[in-house]
Design a protein around this motif. Structure first.
Motif, PDB file in Angstrom:
ATOM      1  N   GLN A  61     -18.015  66.220  17.168  1.00  9.51           N
ATOM      2  CA  GLN A  61     -18.312  67.135  16.071  1.00  9.51           C
ATOM      3  C   GLN A  61     -17.347  68.304  16.169  1.00  9.51           C
ATOM      4  O   GLN A  61     -17.249  68.951  17.209  1.00  9.51           O
ATOM      5  CB  GLN A  61     -19.755  67.643  16.178  1.00  9.51           C
ATOM      6  CG  GLN A  61     -20.136  68.664  15.118  1.00  9.51           C
ATOM      7  CD  GLN A  61     -20.241  68.041  13.746  1.00  9.51           C
ATOM      8  OE1 GLN A  61     -21.032  67.136  13.534  1.00  9.51           O
ATOM      9  NE2 GLN A  61     -19.429  68.511  12.818  1.00  9.51           N
ATOM     10  N   THR A  62     -16.628  68.568  15.082  1.00 13.16           N
ATOM     11  CA  THR A  62     -15.703  69.698  15.063  1.00 13.16           C
ATOM     12  C   THR A  62     -16.418  70.903  14.462  1.00 13.16           C
ATOM     13  O   THR A  62     -17.360  70.758  13.696  1.00 13.16           O
ATOM     14  CB  THR A  62     -14.440  69.386  14.236  1.00 13.16           C
ATOM     15  OG1 THR A  62     -14.784  69.294  12.858  1.00 13.16           O
ATOM     16  CG2 THR A  62     -13.780  68.095  14.709  1.00 13.16           C
ATOM     17  N   PRO A  70     -20.474  73.398  11.714  1.00 13.74           N
ATOM     18  CA  PRO A  70     -19.965  72.020  11.781  1.00 13.74           C
ATOM     19  C   PRO A  70     -19.024  71.747  10.609  1.00 13.74           C
ATOM     20  O   PRO A  70     -19.306  72.123   9.477  1.00 13.74           O
ATOM     21  CB  PRO A  70     -21.212  71.157  11.662  1.00 13.74           C
ATOM     22  CG  PRO A  70     -22.349  72.059  11.959  1.00 13.74           C
ATOM     23  CD  PRO A  70     -21.914  73.443  11.587  1.00 13.74           C
ATOM     24  N   LYS A  71     -17.904  71.118  10.933  1.00 19.70           N
ATOM     25  CA  LYS A  71     -16.912  70.875   9.886  1.00 19.70           C
ATOM     26  C   LYS A  71     -16.678  69.391   9.635  1.00 19.70           C
ATOM     27  O   LYS A  71     -16.532  68.971   8.504  1.00 19.70           O
ATOM     28  CB  LYS A  71     -15.604  71.558  10.261  1.00 19.70           C
ATOM     29  CG  LYS A  71     -14.607  71.559   9.136  1.00 19.70           C
ATOM     30  CD  LYS A  71     -13.572  72.595   9.323  1.00 19.70           C
ATOM     31  CE  LYS A  71     -12.677  72.619   8.115  1.00 19.70           C
ATOM     32  NZ  LYS A  71     -11.645  73.578   8.187  1.00 19.70           N
ATOM     33  N   GLY A  72     -16.624  68.586  10.691  1.00 20.15           N
ATOM     34  CA  GLY A  72     -16.364  67.161  10.527  1.00 20.15           C
ATOM     35  C   GLY A  72     -16.567  66.427  11.833  1.00 20.15           C
ATOM     36  O   GLY A  72     -16.950  67.012  12.841  1.00 20.15           O
ATOM     37  N   VAL A  73     -16.309  65.128  11.800  1.00 17.11           N
ATOM     38  CA  VAL A  73     -16.429  64.294  12.993  1.00 17.11           C
ATOM     39  C   VAL A  73     -15.124  63.545  13.182  1.00 17.11           C
ATOM     40  O   VAL A  73     -14.599  62.942  12.236  1.00 17.11           O
ATOM     41  CB  VAL A  73     -17.611  63.300  12.868  1.00 17.11           C
ATOM     42  CG1 VAL A  73     -17.656  62.367  14.075  1.00 17.11           C
ATOM     43  CG2 VAL A  73     -18.928  64.050  12.713  1.00 17.11           C
ATOM     44  N   VAL A  74     -14.604  63.593  14.421  1.00 19.82           N
ATOM     45  CA  VAL A  74     -13.366  62.899  14.774  1.00 19.82           C
ATOM     46  C   VAL A  74     -13.704  61.810  15.784  1.00 19.82           C
ATOM     47  O   VAL A  74     -14.374  62.067  16.784  1.00 19.82           O
ATOM     48  CB  VAL A  74     -12.325  63.873  15.374  1.00 19.82           C
ATOM     49  CG1 VAL A  74     -11.109  63.134  15.906  1.00 19.82           C
ATOM     50  CG2 VAL A  74     -11.914  64.902  14.333  1.00 19.82           C
ATOM     51  N   LYS A  89     -19.572  66.479  21.800  1.00 15.35           N
ATOM     52  CA  LYS A  89     -19.687  65.029  21.722  1.00 15.35           C
ATOM     53  C   LYS A  89     -20.899  64.656  20.882  1.00 15.35           C
ATOM     54  O   LYS A  89     -21.959  65.251  20.999  1.00 15.35           O
ATOM     55  CB  LYS A  89     -19.816  64.450  23.140  1.00 15.35           C
ATOM     56  CG  LYS A  89     -19.631  62.977  23.202  1.00 15.35           C
ATOM     57  CD  LYS A  89     -19.594  62.546  24.660  1.00 15.35           C
ATOM     58  CE  LYS A  89     -19.222  61.090  24.778  1.00 15.35           C
ATOM     59  NZ  LYS A  89     -19.153  60.710  26.191  1.00 15.35           N
ATOM     60  N   LYS A  90     -20.693  63.670  20.031  1.00 12.79           N
ATOM     61  CA  LYS A  90     -21.781  63.202  19.155  1.00 12.79           C
ATOM     62  C   LYS A  90     -22.510  62.058  19.755  1.00 12.79           C
ATOM     63  O   LYS A  90     -22.004  61.278  20.472  1.00 12.79           O
ATOM     64  CB  LYS A  90     -21.208  62.783  17.814  1.00 12.79           C
ATOM     65  CG  LYS A  90     -21.539  63.824  16.791  1.00 12.79           C
ATOM     66  CD  LYS A  90     -21.152  63.411  15.421  1.00 12.79           C
ATOM     67  CE  LYS A  90     -22.355  63.221  14.600  1.00 12.79           C
ATOM     68  NZ  LYS A  90     -22.940  63.751  13.678  1.00 12.79           N
TER      69      LYS A  90
END
Length: 127
Positions: free
Chosen positions: A32-33, A39-43, A126-127
């Motif tokens: 998770q960014t 929270p902005k996005g997931v990489v 970490k997601k």
């Protein structure tokens, strides 16, 4: 005695080959960014031949969704002890790429973008 020696050498060789192909702990993980604490996005980070790459797989804003699928981390390599270097990170909104380093501690990763003597750090979870 020859059979014993051959067996030991074979087992040792297989063990070393397995260690050489062991995936990096970051491989196949999602992060998770955040920007300004939100929270902005997931990489999702993948690994190929010891090189880590990260793609944006989710975005939390309409503007961010246009960048889903974009590679934002490239060329990152493990230095050991949770430290990584040699990679680049791309800011999709500005389409600018920076040198990067990262440090992983448990379920958090501190990414540092470098532009000459200046740096900016983000912490991902970490997601």
């Amino acid at each position: 005695m020859k059979l014993f020696t051959k067996t030991v050498l074979t087992v040792a060789g297989l063990s070393m080959a397995t260690m050489a192909f062991a995936a990096d702990p970051l491989a196949n993980t999602s992060w998770q960014t955040f920007e300004d604490g939100k929270p902005k996005g997931v990489v999702k980070i993948t690994e190929s031949n010891g090189v880590l790459t990260g793609k944006l797989v989710e975005a939390n804003t309409a503007k961010g969704k246009q960048y889903v699928g974009m590679t934002v981390i490239a060329g990152l390599k493990a230095d050991g002890n949770g430290k990584y270097s040699g990679g680049t990170i791309t800011d999709p909104a500005k389409n600018k790429t920076y040198r990067m380093t990262a440090t992983v501690k448990g379920d958090t990763m501190d990414l540092k973008g470098h532009l000459g003597p200046f740096t900016r750090t983000q912490t991902w979870k970490k997601k």
